[in-house]
Design a protein around this motif. Structure first.
Motif, PDB file in Angstrom:
ATOM      1  N   VAL A 299      -1.316 -24.101  22.794  1.00  0.00           N
ATOM      2  CA  VAL A 299      -1.160 -24.268  21.341  1.00  0.00           C
ATOM      3  C   VAL A 299      -0.290 -25.475  20.983  1.00  0.00           C
ATOM      4  N   PRO A 300       0.899 -25.646  21.615  1.00  0.00           N
ATOM      5  CA  PRO A 300       1.661 -26.859  21.275  1.00  0.00           C
ATOM      6  C   PRO A 300       0.909 -28.144  21.598  1.00  0.00           C
ATOM      7  N   LEU A 301       0.186 -28.169  22.721  1.00  0.00           N
ATOM      8  CA  LEU A 301      -0.590 -29.367  23.053  1.00  0.00           C
ATOM      9  C   LEU A 301      -1.612 -29.657  21.957  1.00  0.00           C
ATOM     10  N   ALA A 302      -2.273 -28.599  21.471  1.00  0.00           N
ATOM     11  CA  ALA A 302      -3.292 -28.797  20.441  1.00  0.00           C
ATOM     12  C   ALA A 302      -2.658 -29.313  19.158  1.00  0.00           C
TER      13      ALA A 302
ATOM     14  N   LEU B  32      -5.519 -38.456  23.042  1.00  0.00           N
ATOM     15  CA  LEU B  32      -6.785 -38.180  23.739  1.00  0.00           C
ATOM     16  C   LEU B  32      -6.515 -37.463  25.059  1.00  0.00           C
ATOM     17  N   ILE B  33      -5.477 -37.944  25.783  1.00  0.00           N
ATOM     18  CA  ILE B  33      -5.151 -37.304  27.063  1.00  0.00           C
ATOM     19  C   ILE B  33      -4.698 -35.864  26.815  1.00  0.00           C
ATOM     20  N   PHE B  34      -3.826 -35.669  25.819  1.00  0.00           N
ATOM     21  CA  PHE B  34      -3.401 -34.314  25.461  1.00  0.00           C
ATOM     22  C   PHE B  34      -4.621 -33.465  25.094  1.00  0.00           C
ATOM     23  N   GLY B  35      -5.559 -34.061  24.344  1.00  0.00           N
ATOM     24  CA  GLY B  35      -6.732 -33.322  23.873  1.00  0.00           C
ATOM     25  C   GLY B  35      -7.587 -32.803  25.013  1.00  0.00           C
ATOM     26  N   VAL B  36      -7.723 -33.613  26.069  1.00  0.00           N
ATOM     27  CA  VAL B  36      -8.513 -33.150  27.213  1.00  0.00           C
ATOM     28  C   VAL B  36      -7.852 -31.920  27.839  1.00  0.00           C
ATOM     29  N   THR B  37      -6.518 -31.969  27.949  1.00  0.00           N
ATOM     30  CA  THR B  37      -5.835 -30.796  28.521  1.00  0.00           C
ATOM     31  C   THR B  37      -5.977 -29.581  27.605  1.00  0.00           C
ATOM     32  N   VAL B  38      -6.033 -29.816  26.287  1.00  0.00           N
ATOM     33  CA  VAL B  38      -6.232 -28.695  25.363  1.00  0.00           C
ATOM     34  C   VAL B  38      -7.593 -28.047  25.609  1.00  0.00           C
ATOM     35  N   LEU B  39      -8.628 -28.880  25.771  1.00  0.00           N
ATOM     36  CA  LEU B  39      -9.969 -28.324  25.992  1.00  0.00           C
ATOM     37  C   LEU B  39     -10.004 -27.522  27.300  1.00  0.00           C
ATOM     38  N   ILE B  40      -9.312 -28.047  28.325  1.00  0.00           N
ATOM     39  CA  ILE B  40      -9.336 -27.348  29.618  1.00  0.00           C
ATOM     40  C   ILE B  40      -8.565 -26.025  29.537  1.00  0.00           C
TER      41      ILE B  40
ATOM     42  N   LEU C 268       6.956 -25.811  21.753  1.00  0.00           N
ATOM     43  CA  LEU C 268       6.541 -26.818  20.775  1.00  0.00           C
ATOM     44  C   LEU C 268       7.502 -27.997  20.793  1.00  0.00           C
ATOM     45  N   PHE C 269       8.794 -27.685  20.867  1.00  0.00           N
ATOM     46  CA  PHE C 269       9.819 -28.735  20.919  1.00  0.00           C
ATOM     47  C   PHE C 269       9.650 -29.585  22.180  1.00  0.00           C
ATOM     48  N   ALA C 270       9.468 -28.923  23.328  1.00  0.00           N
ATOM     49  CA  ALA C 270       9.365 -29.649  24.598  1.00  0.00           C
ATOM     50  C   ALA C 270       8.127 -30.542  24.606  1.00  0.00           C
ATOM     51  N   ILE C 271       6.995 -30.017  24.104  1.00  0.00           N
ATOM     52  CA  ILE C 271       5.756 -30.803  24.145  1.00  0.00           C
ATOM     53  C   ILE C 271       5.834 -31.962  23.153  1.00  0.00           C
ATOM     54  N   THR C 272       6.528 -31.733  22.021  1.00  0.00           N
ATOM     55  CA  THR C 272       6.730 -32.845  21.081  1.00  0.00           C
ATOM     56  C   THR C 272       7.510 -33.962  21.751  1.00  0.00           C
TER      57      THR C 272
ATOM     58  N   TRP D  66     -16.614 -19.313  28.953  1.00  0.00           N
ATOM     59  CA  TRP D  66     -15.891 -20.592  28.988  1.00  0.00           C
ATOM     60  C   TRP D  66     -15.918 -21.266  27.630  1.00  0.00           C
ATOM     61  N   TRP D  67     -16.962 -21.009  26.882  1.00  0.00           N
ATOM     62  CA  TRP D  67     -17.072 -21.660  25.581  1.00  0.00           C
ATOM     63  C   TRP D  67     -17.564 -20.640  24.569  1.00  0.00           C
ATOM     64  N   VAL D  68     -16.990 -20.609  23.369  1.00  0.00           N
ATOM     65  CA  VAL D  68     -17.382 -19.655  22.344  1.00  0.00           C
ATOM     66  C   VAL D  68     -17.726 -20.429  21.069  1.00  0.00           C
ATOM     67  N   TRP D  69     -18.960 -20.266  20.602  1.00  0.00           N
ATOM     68  CA  TRP D  69     -19.387 -21.071  19.450  1.00  0.00           C
ATOM     69  C   TRP D  69     -18.910 -20.516  18.123  1.00  0.00           C
ATOM     70  N   ASN D  70     -18.704 -19.188  18.056  1.00  0.00           N
ATOM     71  CA  ASN D  70     -18.388 -18.641  16.744  1.00  0.00           C
ATOM     72  C   ASN D  70     -16.907 -18.753  16.408  1.00  0.00           C
ATOM     73  N   ASP D  71     -16.221 -19.648  17.091  1.00  0.00           N
ATOM     74  CA  ASP D  71     -14.818 -19.855  16.785  1.00  0.00           C
ATOM     75  C   ASP D  71     -14.616 -21.239  16.183  1.00  0.00           C
ATOM     76  N   PRO D  72     -14.297 -21.302  14.883  1.00  0.00           N
ATOM     77  CA  PRO D  72     -14.229 -22.604  14.208  1.00  0.00           C
ATOM     78  C   PRO D  72     -13.184 -23.545  14.789  1.00  0.00           C
ATOM     79  N   THR D  73     -12.041 -23.013  15.252  1.00  0.00           N
ATOM     80  CA  THR D  73     -10.984 -23.897  15.748  1.00  0.00           C
ATOM     81  C   THR D  73     -11.446 -24.666  16.980  1.00  0.00           C
ATOM     82  N   LEU D  74     -12.110 -23.951  17.871  1.00  0.00           N
ATOM     83  CA  LEU D  74     -12.625 -24.565  19.097  1.00  0.00           C
ATOM     84  C   LEU D  74     -13.645 -25.643  18.767  1.00  0.00           C
ATOM     85  N   VAL D  75     -14.599 -25.286  17.884  1.00  0.00           N
ATOM     86  CA  VAL D  75     -15.684 -26.210  17.572  1.00  0.00           C
ATOM     87  C   VAL D  75     -15.147 -27.451  16.874  1.00  0.00           C
ATOM     88  N   SER D  76     -14.228 -27.259  15.902  1.00  0.00           N
ATOM     89  CA  SER D  76     -13.727 -28.462  15.214  1.00  0.00           C
ATOM     90  C   SER D  76     -12.896 -29.314  16.145  1.00  0.00           C
ATOM     91  N   PHE D  77     -12.208 -28.695  17.094  1.00  0.00           N
ATOM     92  CA  PHE D  77     -11.428 -29.508  18.032  1.00  0.00           C
ATOM     93  C   PHE D  77     -12.348 -30.383  18.881  1.00  0.00           C
TER      94      PHE D  77
END
Lengths: 249, 229
Positions: free
Chosen positions: A45-48, A85-93, A193-197, A106-117
């Motif tokens: 979550v903090p990465l995202a 972008l690098i952070f984003g790849v780790t978020v997807l993984i 969240l603080f550490a990842i920031t 591994w992938w769920v389509w009916n979740d808007p947060t995942l799809v918009s990410f």
């Protein structure tokens, strides 16, 4: 100038990331349903959040670039998108691993947060090819800023719209935090969240420093009349060079 | 030199672009042909004779969106290759008039393509009658076209003077167009329901109008920066 204070910042970042890992693994309670797997939440979550904030910040830096025409703002925007972008790849993984554990897929389509990410990531994946396809460095910087502003505005709008689609399975993180996360989990989440920031800022500053050192070295070499180490025709690059403005500080 | 009225400039640019299209037929026939071919592809790919509901709505809008990409890729090519941009920047005209003219061009192209593609879709694939869906579908066509035109006119200008314009145009514009697709496809899906049309959720027209307005403002704010050299 970017190297100033980088060492203490790096030490603080390393310490807080280590502290977060220890707290998340040993101090925070295990989740009642997901058990140990839920710990990935403190990374995911903090990465995202940082990825998306980084994209929006890059858009603001691009606005500063178009207003001031200072190539350093373009460099800042470029580096911000690069780190995000690098952070984003780790978020997807990490998200995929979590989805597999929690929902069995591994992938769920009916979740808007995942799809918009994923959508945001696909859009930003064209940022570097766009830069690479423009040879003139000044125009490359200008077009990249136009892209960064458009895409930066797209990030929050896209999340709002895709979320209107009816099905929800994704936990609403921020409302959960204020709502029903138990005390210790909440503390660890904010610590993470603080550490990842800090991690984002440190990495951003490292890359900025490296880019400035490279530009300065190039300029000094040119002043000394040394042969350039890149022989032959000038190579195209997706990265801003800072040399076209002649001002390196 | 006095600055010409913006409406005059927009009309002149629009006329020039339409005359160019009528002389060369670069975009419109390709877009129409592509749409009908795509319906055939869906027929064979999905192995269905008729579609209704979500599937019908999705097939129609994905086809229109991909057909629009053909125009988005081409709409600035003459300006970039034959000095149109340079001439325009030298003229005293307001820069954003070019953006407005290109949006209008895309809107006209899309309207013409839909005159062909929507009836073709109704005949070839749509299970319920088109007449029951048509009245509320017109709104979706207008707001959907507007979204495609706004984003197409901005991204087209961004991509046209790069070395990989045919790749970058679609790659950048498709993610930006996904919310438009979501809006129009969800809007028209209940209209295509098989026995009788369902009700349209009010939020989709609102979302589309808002999205079009926001990206319209962004396009007008940023377009000037794409022109100066």
């Amino acid at each position: 100038m970017y190297g100033k204070g980088l060492r203490p910042l790096s030490l603080i970042t390393a310490a807080s990331v280590a502290l977060t890992l220890v707290a998340a693994l040993f101090w925070a309670p295990n989740d009642a349903y997901l058990g140990f797997l839920q710990k990935i939440f403190y990374v995911h979550v903090p990465l995202a959040i940082l990825t998306l904030c980084g994209f929006v910040a890059a858009g603001l830096m691009a606005i500063a670039h178009l207003r001031t025409r200072d190539p350093r703002w373009d460099m800042r925007s470029y580096v911000a998108i690069h780190i995000s972008l690098i952070f984003g790849v780790t978020v997807l993984i990490t998200g995929s691993i979590w989805a597999r554990g929690a929902w069995g897929h591994w992938w769920v389509w009916n979740d808007p947060t995942l799809v918009s990410f994923l959508l945001v990531m696909l859009l930003y994946a064209t940022y570097q090819p766009l830069r690479f396809a423009i040879e003139d460095p000044e125009r490359q910087a200008r077009y990249a800023s136009v892209f960064a502003i458009t895409a930066g505005a797209f990030v929050p709008i896209n999340f709002a719209i895709v979320r209107l689609a009816p099905a929800y399975v994704h936990p609403r993180t921020l409302s959960n935090i204020s709502g029903n996360l138990p005390g210790r989990m909440q503390v660890v989440f904010y610590l993470a969240l603080f550490a990842i920031t800090l991690l984002w800022i440190t990495l951003w500053r490292f890359e900025m420093t490296a880019k400035h050192v490279a530009a300065q070295t190039r300029r000094l070499r040119a002043l000394l009349g040394e042969e350039s180490d890149e022989e032959g025709p000038v190579r195209r690059s997706a990265a801003p060079s800072l040399t076209h403005a002649g001002s390196v500080s | 030199m006095t600055r010409p009225a913006s409406s005059t400039v927009v009309l002149a640019l629009l006329r020039a672009q339409l005359r160019l299209e009528l002389r060369t037929f670069e975009s419109l026939p390709a877009m129409c042909l592509f749409s009908v071919t795509a319906f055939l592809l869906f027929h064979f790919g999905l192995d269905v004779d008729s579609l209704s509901g979500n599937l019908a709505s999705g097939v129609l809008w994905v086809t229109l969106l991909l057909a629009a990409l053909l125009a988005i890729n081409r709409v600035y090519v003459a300006d970039a290759e034959q000095g149109g941009f340079d001439a325009f920047v030298l003229s005293p005209a307001e820069r954003s008039t070019l953006l407005l003219a290109k949006m209008l061009v895309l809107l006209i192209y899309l309207a013409v393509v839909e005159l062909v593609a929507v009836p073709a879709f109704a005949i070839l694939l749509l299970e319920p009658s088109l007449w029951q869906a048509l009245p509320s579908m017109l709104g979706a066509l207008v707001l959907g076209n507007l979204g495609i035109a706004v984003i197409g006119a901005l991204v087209g200008a961004l991509a046209v003077r790069t070395q990989a314009r045919d790749l970058l145009g679609p790659l950048v514009s498709l993610p930006l167009l996904v919310p438009v697709l979501l809006g129009v496809a969800r809007w028209t899906a209940p209209l295509f329901d098989a026995p009788r049309a369902g009700a349209v959720a009010l939020r989709w027209p609102l979302v589309l109008a808002l999205y079009d307005a926001i990206f319209g403002l962004i396009a007008f704010a940023l377009f000037d920066f794409l022109l100066e050299d």
